[in-house]
Design a protein around this motif. Structure first.
Motif, PDB file in Angstrom:
ATOM      1  N   ALA A   1      48.315  31.758  35.592  1.00 50.54           N
ATOM      2  CA  ALA A   1      47.481  32.686  36.373  1.00 50.54           C
ATOM      3  C   ALA A   1      46.531  31.921  37.293  1.00 50.54           C
ATOM      4  O   ALA A   1      46.365  32.275  38.462  1.00 50.54           O
ATOM      5  CB  ALA A   1      46.697  33.612  35.443  1.00 50.54           C
TER       6      ALA A   1
ATOM      7  N   THR B   1      45.229  44.395  31.121  1.00 50.92           N
ATOM      8  CA  THR B   1      46.584  44.356  31.671  1.00 50.92           C
ATOM      9  C   THR B   1      47.533  44.812  30.575  1.00 50.92           C
ATOM     10  O   THR B   1      47.648  44.159  29.545  1.00 50.92           O
ATOM     11  CB  THR B   1      46.955  42.929  32.114  1.00 50.92           C
ATOM     12  OG1 THR B   1      45.977  42.455  33.043  1.00 50.92           O
ATOM     13  CG2 THR B   1      48.335  42.899  32.763  1.00 50.92           C
TER      14      THR B   1
ATOM     15  N   SER C   1      47.788  38.232  31.734  1.00 49.69           N
ATOM     16  CA  SER C   1      47.221  38.329  33.075  1.00 49.69           C
ATOM     17  C   SER C   1      48.274  38.936  33.993  1.00 49.69           C
ATOM     18  O   SER C   1      49.470  38.694  33.813  1.00 49.69           O
ATOM     19  CB  SER C   1      46.856  36.940  33.592  1.00 49.69           C
ATOM     20  OG  SER C   1      46.391  37.013  34.927  1.00 49.69           O
TER      21      SER C   1
ATOM     22  N   ASN D   1      42.012  39.150  32.626  1.00 52.25           N
ATOM     23  CA  ASN D   1      42.504  38.013  31.859  1.00 52.25           C
ATOM     24  C   ASN D   1      43.040  36.906  32.763  1.00 52.25           C
ATOM     25  O   ASN D   1      43.723  37.164  33.752  1.00 52.25           O
ATOM     26  CB  ASN D   1      43.587  38.468  30.871  1.00 52.25           C
ATOM     27  CG  ASN D   1      43.781  37.436  29.802  1.00 52.25           C
ATOM     28  OD1 ASN D   1      44.389  36.400  30.045  1.00 52.25           O
ATOM     29  ND2 ASN D   1      43.244  37.688  28.619  1.00 52.25           N
ATOM     30  N   GLY D   2      42.728  35.682  32.370  1.00 50.33           N
ATOM     31  CA  GLY D   2      43.148  34.505  33.127  1.00 50.33           C
ATOM     32  C   GLY D   2      44.388  33.831  32.580  1.00 50.33           C
ATOM     33  O   GLY D   2      44.697  32.702  32.954  1.00 50.33           O
TER      34      GLY D   2
END
Length: 163
Positions: free
Chosen positions: A11, A52, A107, A132-133
């Protein structure tokens, strides 16, 4: 001053490749803590933490849904919008296969498989969002317009009652 250290996930590579400005935040991941856990630990409004969700249609076509952390998805309204009978959450194994990310660390950026992305339209009203990463316990702050520009996200109104 040292630059804060954070994971170099798929990501993050996606965001950098698309020249997206972001701020990274790490928090202690708790199983089933979700957006609420991230919000509490980082002192954020849960409404600005975007989850997500990986779902699928009856023909097992996967898709992503981006929703406020304090709201649920009306799968009935989403199915109606898409033009299918039903939309269902996928099993964790399928989520991992489609995205390359574990549940709790999914992500929408840099997913393994390209999928349609549906975005709760009210997310676009926020100045910035936290999403979210690509790893459990890791989120990034971005401008919500990034979702439209980099993911071609489709705005929808599918929020259900708050959790």
């Amino acid at each position: 001053m040292d630059r804060p250290r954070y994971p170099n996930t798929q990501a993050i590579r996606f965001l950098r490749a698309n020249q997206v400005d972001f701020k990274a935040f790490i928090y202690t991941y708790t199983e089933r803590g979700g957006a609420r856990q991230a919000a509490v630990e980082l002192g954020l409004p849960e409404h600005r933490v975007v989850k997500t969700l990986v779902m699928e249609t009856l023909d097992q076509s996967p898709l992503l849904v981006l929703m406020h952390g304090d709201q649920a998805v009306s799968t009935r309204n989403l199915a109606r919008f898409i033009g299918t009978k039903k939309v269902l959450p996928v099993r964790p194994e399928k989520a991992l296969n489609c995205t390359g990310y574990q549940v709790g660390g999914i992500s929408p950026f840099g997913t393994r498989q390209t999928m349609p992305v549906y975005l709760q339209t009210t997310i676009l009203d926020l100045k910035t969002i936290y999403i979210n990463g690509g790893k459990r316990g890791f989120i990034v702050e971005v401008d919500p317009d990034v979702l439209l520009k980099t993911l071609s996200a489709i705005p929808v109104s599918v929020a259900a009652f708050s959790n």
